[in-house]
Motif scaffolding. Structure first.
Motif, PDB file in Angstrom:
ATOM      1  N   LYS A  98      31.655  -1.562  33.936  1.00 38.18           N
ATOM      2  CA  LYS A  98      30.307  -2.202  33.582  1.00 38.18           C
ATOM      3  C   LYS A  98      29.149  -1.193  32.941  1.00 38.18           C
ATOM      4  CE  LYS A  98      30.760  -5.945  36.300  1.00 38.18           C
ATOM      5  NZ  LYS A  98      32.008  -5.809  37.485  1.00 38.18           N
ATOM      6  N   ARG A  99      29.275  -0.022  33.517  1.00 38.81           N
ATOM      7  CA  ARG A  99      28.344   0.877  32.867  1.00 38.81           C
ATOM      8  C   ARG A  99      28.684   1.501  31.542  1.00 38.81           C
ATOM      9  NH1 ARG A  99      27.485   4.731  38.143  1.00 38.81           N
ATOM     10  NH2 ARG A  99      26.646   3.249  39.368  1.00 38.81           N
ATOM     11  N   TRP A 100      29.901   1.488  31.281  1.00 38.92           N
ATOM     12  CA  TRP A 100      30.555   2.105  29.880  1.00 38.92           C
ATOM     13  C   TRP A 100      29.784   0.640  28.856  1.00 38.92           C
ATOM     14  CZ3 TRP A 100      35.135   4.773  28.161  1.00 38.92           C
ATOM     15  CH2 TRP A 100      35.649   6.001  29.133  1.00 38.92           C
ATOM     16  N   ALA A 101      29.878  -0.452  29.304  1.00 36.53           N
ATOM     17  CA  ALA A 101      29.508  -1.473  28.548  1.00 36.53           C
ATOM     18  C   ALA A 101      27.844  -1.615  28.112  1.00 36.53           C
ATOM     19  CB  ALA A 101      29.905  -2.954  28.946  1.00 36.53           C
ATOM     20  N   GLU A 102      27.177  -0.592  29.094  1.00 37.25           N
ATOM     21  CA  GLU A 102      25.733  -0.660  28.827  1.00 37.25           C
ATOM     22  C   GLU A 102      25.451   0.595  28.115  1.00 37.25           C
ATOM     23  OE1 GLU A 102      24.708  -1.199  32.924  1.00 37.25           O
ATOM     24  OE2 GLU A 102      25.220  -3.413  32.898  1.00 37.25           O
ATOM     25  N   LEU A 103      26.155   1.415  28.017  1.00 35.75           N
ATOM     26  CA  LEU A 103      25.690   2.699  27.119  1.00 35.75           C
ATOM     27  C   LEU A 103      25.591   2.428  25.497  1.00 35.75           C
ATOM     28  CD1 LEU A 103      28.738   5.221  28.230  1.00 35.75           C
ATOM     29  CD2 LEU A 103      26.178   5.170  28.992  1.00 35.75           C
ATOM     30  N   PRO A 104      24.723   2.941  24.814  1.00 36.51           N
ATOM     31  CA  PRO A 104      23.918   2.874  23.868  1.00 36.51           C
ATOM     32  C   PRO A 104      24.988   2.653  22.477  1.00 36.51           C
ATOM     33  CG  PRO A 104      23.380   5.031  24.410  1.00 36.51           C
ATOM     34  CD  PRO A 104      24.264   4.451  25.490  1.00 36.51           C
ATOM     35  N   ASP A 105      26.381   3.106  22.584  1.00 37.82           N
ATOM     36  CA  ASP A 105      27.163   3.056  21.373  1.00 37.82           C
ATOM     37  C   ASP A 105      27.577   1.600  21.334  1.00 37.82           C
ATOM     38  OD1 ASP A 105      28.541   3.189  23.701  1.00 37.82           O
ATOM     39  OD2 ASP A 105      30.460   3.666  22.496  1.00 37.82           O
ATOM     40  N   VAL A 106      27.588   0.825  22.629  1.00 39.48           N
ATOM     41  CA  VAL A 106      27.891  -0.608  22.534  1.00 39.48           C
ATOM     42  C   VAL A 106      26.707  -1.366  21.900  1.00 39.48           C
ATOM     43  CG1 VAL A 106      28.283  -2.565  24.194  1.00 39.48           C
ATOM     44  CG2 VAL A 106      29.345  -0.452  24.426  1.00 39.48           C
ATOM     45  N   ALA A 107      25.606  -1.177  22.084  1.00 40.86           N
ATOM     46  CA  ALA A 107      24.568  -1.960  21.563  1.00 40.86           C
ATOM     47  C   ALA A 107      24.131  -1.628  20.032  1.00 40.86           C
ATOM     48  CB  ALA A 107      23.286  -1.674  22.278  1.00 40.86           C
ATOM     49  N   ALA A 108      24.773  -0.240  19.676  1.00 44.23           N
ATOM     50  CA  ALA A 108      24.405   0.182  18.219  1.00 44.23           C
ATOM     51  C   ALA A 108      25.418  -0.287  17.218  1.00 44.23           C
ATOM     52  CB  ALA A 108      24.123   1.853  18.331  1.00 44.23           C
ATOM     53  N   LEU A 109      26.627  -0.583  17.799  1.00 40.96           N
ATOM     54  CA  LEU A 109      27.757  -0.489  16.716  1.00 40.96           C
ATOM     55  C   LEU A 109      28.160  -1.988  16.519  1.00 40.96           C
ATOM     56  CD1 LEU A 109      29.879   2.849  17.392  1.00 40.96           C
ATOM     57  CD2 LEU A 109      28.361   2.450  15.596  1.00 40.96           C
ATOM     58  N   PRO A 110      28.549  -2.354  15.497  1.00 38.27           N
ATOM     59  CA  PRO A 110      29.153  -3.724  15.170  1.00 38.27           C
ATOM     60  C   PRO A 110      30.469  -3.813  15.784  1.00 38.27           C
ATOM     61  CG  PRO A 110      29.142  -2.539  12.953  1.00 38.27           C
ATOM     62  CD  PRO A 110      28.274  -1.432  14.065  1.00 38.27           C
ATOM     63  N   VAL A 111      30.892  -4.897  16.205  1.00 40.60           N
ATOM     64  CA  VAL A 111      32.324  -5.092  16.809  1.00 40.60           C
ATOM     65  C   VAL A 111      33.491  -4.476  16.146  1.00 40.60           C
ATOM     66  CG1 VAL A 111      31.628  -6.838  18.489  1.00 40.60           C
ATOM     67  CG2 VAL A 111      32.292  -7.454  16.284  1.00 40.60           C
ATOM     68  N   ASN A 112      33.183  -4.888  14.759  1.00 38.17           N
ATOM     69  CA  ASN A 112      34.309  -4.539  13.579  1.00 38.17           C
ATOM     70  C   ASN A 112      34.655  -2.791  13.846  1.00 38.17           C
ATOM     71  OD1 ASN A 112      32.256  -6.150  12.564  1.00 38.17           O
ATOM     72  ND2 ASN A 112      33.341  -6.495  10.799  1.00 38.17           N
ATOM     73  N   VAL A 113      33.835  -2.158  14.430  1.00 37.25           N
ATOM     74  CA  VAL A 113      34.165  -0.740  14.570  1.00 37.25           C
ATOM     75  C   VAL A 113      35.110  -0.739  15.877  1.00 37.25           C
ATOM     76  CG1 VAL A 113      33.309   1.740  15.542  1.00 37.25           C
ATOM     77  CG2 VAL A 113      32.024   0.367  13.729  1.00 37.25           C
ATOM     78  N   SER A 114      35.035  -1.334  16.725  1.00 40.74           N
ATOM     79  CA  SER A 114      35.859  -1.240  17.858  1.00 40.74           C
ATOM     80  C   SER A 114      37.177  -2.024  17.624  1.00 40.74           C
ATOM     81  CB  SER A 114      35.295  -2.067  19.430  1.00 40.74           C
ATOM     82  OG  SER A 114      34.406  -0.934  19.604  1.00 40.74           O
ATOM     83  N   ILE A 115      37.041  -3.020  16.703  1.00 41.85           N
ATOM     84  CA  ILE A 115      38.259  -3.768  16.475  1.00 41.85           C
ATOM     85  C   ILE A 115      39.098  -2.660  15.418  1.00 41.85           C
ATOM     86  CG2 ILE A 115      39.187  -5.585  15.412  1.00 41.85           C
ATOM     87  CD1 ILE A 115      36.878  -7.348  16.319  1.00 41.85           C
ATOM     88  N   THR A 116      38.659  -2.275  14.590  1.00 39.54           N
ATOM     89  CA  THR A 116      39.210  -1.092  13.864  1.00 39.54           C
ATOM     90  C   THR A 116      40.053  -0.118  14.559  1.00 39.54           C
ATOM     91  OG1 THR A 116      37.834  -1.661  11.977  1.00 39.54           O
ATOM     92  CG2 THR A 116      39.157   0.613  12.053  1.00 39.54           C
ATOM     93  N   LEU A 117      39.436   0.263  15.877  1.00 39.18           N
ATOM     94  CA  LEU A 117      39.734   1.160  16.957  1.00 39.18           C
ATOM     95  C   LEU A 117      41.148   0.562  17.556  1.00 39.18           C
ATOM     96  CD1 LEU A 117      37.471   3.386  19.139  1.00 39.18           C
ATOM     97  CD2 LEU A 117      39.675   2.457  19.885  1.00 39.18           C
ATOM     98  N   LEU A 118      40.887  -0.655  17.843  1.00 44.58           N
ATOM     99  CA  LEU A 118      41.969  -1.239  18.693  1.00 44.58           C
ATOM    100  C   LEU A 118      43.075  -1.413  17.384  1.00 44.58           C
ATOM    101  CD1 LEU A 118      40.250  -4.312  20.417  1.00 44.58           C
ATOM    102  CD2 LEU A 118      41.585  -2.489  21.369  1.00 44.58           C
ATOM    103  N   HIS A 119      43.168  -1.618  16.396  1.00 47.51           N
ATOM    104  CA  HIS A 119      44.232  -1.543  15.371  1.00 47.51           C
ATOM    105  C   HIS A 119      44.997  -0.201  15.514  1.00 47.51           C
ATOM    106  CE1 HIS A 119      44.358  -5.590  13.228  1.00 47.51           C
ATOM    107  NE2 HIS A 119      43.091  -5.484  13.473  1.00 47.51           N
ATOM    108  N   VAL A 120      44.286   0.853  15.218  1.00 45.05           N
ATOM    109  CA  VAL A 120      45.013   2.167  15.368  1.00 45.05           C
ATOM    110  C   VAL A 120      45.459   2.732  16.493  1.00 45.05           C
ATOM    111  CG1 VAL A 120      43.701   2.945  13.029  1.00 45.05           C
ATOM    112  CG2 VAL A 120      42.617   3.383  15.116  1.00 45.05           C
TER     113      VAL A 120
END
Ligand code: NI
Length: 179
Positions: A98-120
């Motif tokens: 829950k705290r990880w989901a509140e860190l600033p990278d989550v608010a700052a970055l578009p979801v595409n970044v994490s989906i790209t990360l999931l792909h690789v």
């Protein structure tokens, strides 16, 4: 949790560890883990920023947070897998999701970044799983919160469930909203 909230939070039910495994089940779980990143491409398609900022249920994470959580969670999973393969039942490190989901990278970055990360990330993860030997599936890591040694076959079932679990939270929000 009310039955309505439970249904929204766990649309495919809570994870129930299978009692055993075989080659067919292992292949099914690996196939799901392989496909998971594509489900997230699909579930965010054509949504705008306001839609992505919508909680998937009352009091729940926003769509953005769920997607970034997927990356956080699966990064940890990949590390646990590699630790279990290279050490003798290593104790893994729980993290405060829950705290990880509140860190600033989550608010700052578009979801595409994490989906790209999931792909690789999933490419590397699945490459490991495809090359496991029969005896490797019995290797374990020790989870200090549950005080359990978790075998890799059970872990693989769990993350096959986990990817679908969060996908369905988002997919069903879209359905309810008519998006
Ligand atoms: Ni999760």
């Amino acid at each position: 949790m009310s039955p309505e909230l439970e249904q929204l939070a766990y649309p495919i039910g809570r994870f129930e560890a299978p009692l055993t495994y075989d080659e067919t089940l292992l292949q099914q779980w690996i196939t799901k883990i392989e496909a998971t990143p594509k489900w997230y491409d699909y579930v965010i398609e054509n949504l705008d920023e306001a839609q992505l900022e919508t909680p998937y249920r009352p009091g729940g994470w926003t769509m953005n947070q769920v997607v970034h959580h997927m990356a956080d969670s699966h990064i940890n999973a990949y590390v646990r897998l590699k630790l279990a393969l290279t050490e003798q039942s290593p104790e893994i490190k729980p993290y405060a999701e829950k705290r990880w989901a509140e860190l600033p990278d989550v608010a700052a970055l578009p979801v595409n970044v994490s989906i790209t990360l999931l792909h690789v990330l999933h490419r590397r993860w699945v490459a490991v799983l495809h090359h496991l030997q029969p005896e490797d599936w019995k290797r374990t890591y020790f989870h200090p919160e549950t005080q359990r040694s978790v075998p890799l076959w059970e872990m693989t079932a769990m993350y096959a469930w986990h990817g679908r679990h969060h996908f369905e939270q988002l997919f069903r929000l879209r359905e309810r909203m008519g998006w």
